[in-house]
Enzyme design. Sequence first.
Site, PDB file in Angstrom:
ATOM      1  N   SER A   9     -67.814   9.173  69.044  1.00 31.27           N
ATOM      2  CA  SER A   9     -68.829   9.179  67.987  1.00 31.27           C
ATOM      3  C   SER A   9     -69.976   8.248  68.375  1.00 31.27           C
ATOM      4  CB  SER A   9     -68.221   8.718  66.671  1.00 31.27           C
ATOM      5  OG  SER A   9     -69.267   8.448  65.757  1.00 31.27           O
ATOM      6  N   HIS A  34     -69.719  13.502  69.100  1.00 29.20           N
ATOM      7  CA  HIS A  34     -69.693  13.576  67.632  1.00 29.20           C
ATOM      8  C   HIS A  34     -70.891  12.811  67.075  1.00 29.20           C
ATOM      9  CE1 HIS A  34     -67.389  13.905  63.790  1.00 29.20           C
ATOM     10  NE2 HIS A  34     -67.890  12.697  63.523  1.00 29.20           N
ATOM     11  N   ASP A  36     -72.797  11.550  63.582  1.00 30.15           N
ATOM     12  CA  ASP A  36     -72.590  11.290  62.157  1.00 30.15           C
ATOM     13  C   ASP A  36     -73.916  11.187  61.417  1.00 30.15           C
ATOM     14  OD1 ASP A  36     -69.682  11.021  61.913  1.00 30.15           O
ATOM     15  OD2 ASP A  36     -69.926   9.333  63.293  1.00 30.15           O
ATOM     16  N   MET A  38     -75.805  10.717  58.000  1.00 36.34           N
ATOM     17  CA  MET A  38     -75.553  10.147  56.659  1.00 36.34           C
ATOM     18  C   MET A  38     -76.865   9.992  55.909  1.00 36.34           C
ATOM     19  SD  MET A  38     -72.808   7.179  57.591  1.00 36.34           S
ATOM     20  CE  MET A  38     -71.534   7.422  58.822  1.00 36.34           C
ATOM     21  N   HIS A  67     -71.471  16.093  62.177  1.00 39.12           N
ATOM     22  CA  HIS A  67     -70.726  15.824  60.946  1.00 39.12           C
ATOM     23  C   HIS A  67     -71.728  15.438  59.859  1.00 39.12           C
ATOM     24  CE1 HIS A  67     -67.466  12.994  58.990  1.00 39.12           C
ATOM     25  NE2 HIS A  67     -67.816  13.990  58.201  1.00 39.12           N
ATOM     26  N   MET A  69     -72.667  14.168  56.504  1.00 44.53           N
ATOM     27  CA  MET A  69     -72.214  13.431  55.318  1.00 44.53           C
ATOM     28  C   MET A  69     -73.419  13.296  54.402  1.00 44.53           C
ATOM     29  SD  MET A  69     -69.841  10.750  57.356  1.00 44.53           S
ATOM     30  CE  MET A  69     -70.623  11.222  58.880  1.00 44.53           C
ATOM     31  N   MET A 138     -60.687  13.259  57.276  1.00 43.16           N
ATOM     32  CA  MET A 138     -61.207  11.896  57.381  1.00 43.16           C
ATOM     33  C   MET A 138     -60.049  10.913  57.231  1.00 43.16           C
ATOM     34  SD  MET A 138     -64.361  12.217  57.986  1.00 43.16           S
ATOM     35  CE  MET A 138     -64.633  10.438  58.038  1.00 43.16           C
ATOM     36  N   GLY A 143     -68.775   6.899  55.927  1.00 48.74           N
ATOM     37  CA  GLY A 143     -69.921   6.034  55.670  1.00 48.74           C
ATOM     38  C   GLY A 143     -70.140   4.977  56.737  1.00 48.74           C
ATOM     39  N   PHE A 144     -69.059   4.548  57.368  1.00 45.03           N
ATOM     40  CA  PHE A 144     -69.190   3.460  58.339  1.00 45.03           C
ATOM     41  C   PHE A 144     -68.218   3.639  59.503  1.00 45.03           C
ATOM     42  CE2 PHE A 144     -70.247   2.002  54.121  1.00 45.03           C
ATOM     43  CZ  PHE A 144     -71.515   1.459  54.306  1.00 45.03           C
ATOM     44  N   GLY A 145     -68.639   3.167  60.661  1.00 42.02           N
ATOM     45  CA  GLY A 145     -67.740   3.107  61.802  1.00 42.02           C
ATOM     46  C   GLY A 145     -66.925   1.828  61.729  1.00 42.02           C
ATOM     47  N   ASP A 176     -60.834  12.033  62.032  1.00 43.66           N
ATOM     48  CA  ASP A 176     -62.034  11.209  62.235  1.00 43.66           C
ATOM     49  C   ASP A 176     -61.929   9.881  61.491  1.00 43.66           C
ATOM     50  OD1 ASP A 176     -64.588  10.235  62.625  1.00 43.66           O
ATOM     51  OD2 ASP A 176     -65.591  11.788  61.451  1.00 43.66           O
ATOM     52  N   GLY A 177     -61.923   8.786  62.266  1.00 44.27           N
ATOM     53  CA  GLY A 177     -62.015   7.453  61.673  1.00 44.27           C
ATOM     54  C   GLY A 177     -60.849   6.545  62.032  1.00 44.27           C
ATOM     55  N   GLY A 198     -65.044   6.276  67.675  1.00 43.15           N
ATOM     56  CA  GLY A 198     -66.328   5.589  67.807  1.00 43.15           C
ATOM     57  C   GLY A 198     -66.174   4.224  68.423  1.00 43.15           C
TER      58      GLY A 198
HETATM   59  C1  DX5 Z   1     -67.269   7.684  59.521  1.00 43.05           C
HETATM   60  C2  DX5 Z   1     -67.680   8.618  60.622  1.00 43.05           C
HETATM   61  C3  DX5 Z   1     -66.861   8.496  61.863  1.00 43.05           C
HETATM   62  C4  DX5 Z   1     -67.054   7.181  62.569  1.00 43.05           C
HETATM   63  C5  DX5 Z   1     -65.848   6.901  63.416  1.00 43.05           C
HETATM   64  O1  DX5 Z   1     -68.007   7.953  58.394  1.00 43.05           O
HETATM   65  O2  DX5 Z   1     -67.570   9.955  60.180  1.00 43.05           O
HETATM   66  O3  DX5 Z   1     -67.128   9.566  62.758  1.00 43.05           O
HETATM   67  O4  DX5 Z   1     -68.183   7.185  63.397  1.00 43.05           O
HETATM   68  O5  DX5 Z   1     -65.956   5.610  63.890  1.00 43.05           O
HETATM   69  P1  DX5 Z   1     -64.685   4.709  64.232  1.00 43.05           P
HETATM   70  O6  DX5 Z   1     -63.939   5.438  65.322  1.00 43.05           O
HETATM   71  O7  DX5 Z   1     -65.280   3.429  64.653  1.00 43.05           O
HETATM   72  O8  DX5 Z   1     -63.846   4.626  62.967  1.00 43.05           O
HETATM   73 ZN    ZN Z   2     -67.705  11.560  61.750  1.00 45.33          ZN
END
Ligand code: DX5
Ligand code: ZN
Length: 222
Positions: A9, A34, A36, A38, A67, A69, A138, A143-145, A176-177, A198
């Site tokens: 990601s 990937h 993201d 948002m 993706h 969001m 998910m 929302g966040f990595g 994912d996540g 990510g």
């Molecule tokens: C979260 C994203 C994920 C995120 C994954 O909202 O959809 O794709 O980038 O990041 P990591 O692997 O750091 O959880």
């Molecule tokens: Zn994602």
Amino acid sequence: MPKHKIAPSLLAADFTRLGEEIAMVNRSEADWLHLDVMDGRFVPNITFGMFIVEAVRRLCTKPLDVHLMIVEPERYVEAFRKAGADVITVHYEACPHLHRAVHQIKETGAMAGVALNPHTPVVVLENLLEDLDLVCLMSVNPGFGGQKFIYQTLPKVRQLRQMLTVANSPALLEVDGGIGLQNAEVLLRAGADVLVAGSSVFGAQNPEATLAALKALNETWL
Ligand code: DX5
Ligand code: ZN
């Protein structure tokens, strides 16, 4: 050859060195990149839109897994396809007319995916499975990595794998996540086809080696 896919990601990449980060992904054993998107409405955070996707497309040699969001994703499906998305995933929670949104994606020629938040049961997709190319579970709140993997996702992976088998569906099961080498194997055993990662990739000492290690996880037990 391992059949699972790894999708790093870009959210966790260093955006001051975007070209180098994408070159690393191109060289690596990653299958997809990937992205993201948002909007600050469906999720609290804002990232990037089609302008960046289009720039990434010009550098990246791997399929782009976009993706979304965002609220009302139907309004932007065409634009993200034009920007170069190969897979377009919308959220079940953002689409009151999910069947229409999925078919809109398919009509552009992209693979159509639906993502489910951690608390959304997999059975909500029971009557749509045959139309889907991908289901994204998910394993963090979107929302966040860099968040912690939510372990209640694991039985959902098993349940969805079972549903896909019963429906004889070729849809890919993506998770994912919060994924890294510490939990990737258990997810593959549970039936995941695509792992998004990510921070465990871009935050690693050697991202390329981490991608190779994720890709090399053996699946002979499946
Ligand atoms: C979260 C994203 C994920 C995120 C994954 O909202 O959809 O794709 O980038 O990041 P990591 O692997 O750091 O959880
Ligand atoms: Zn994602």
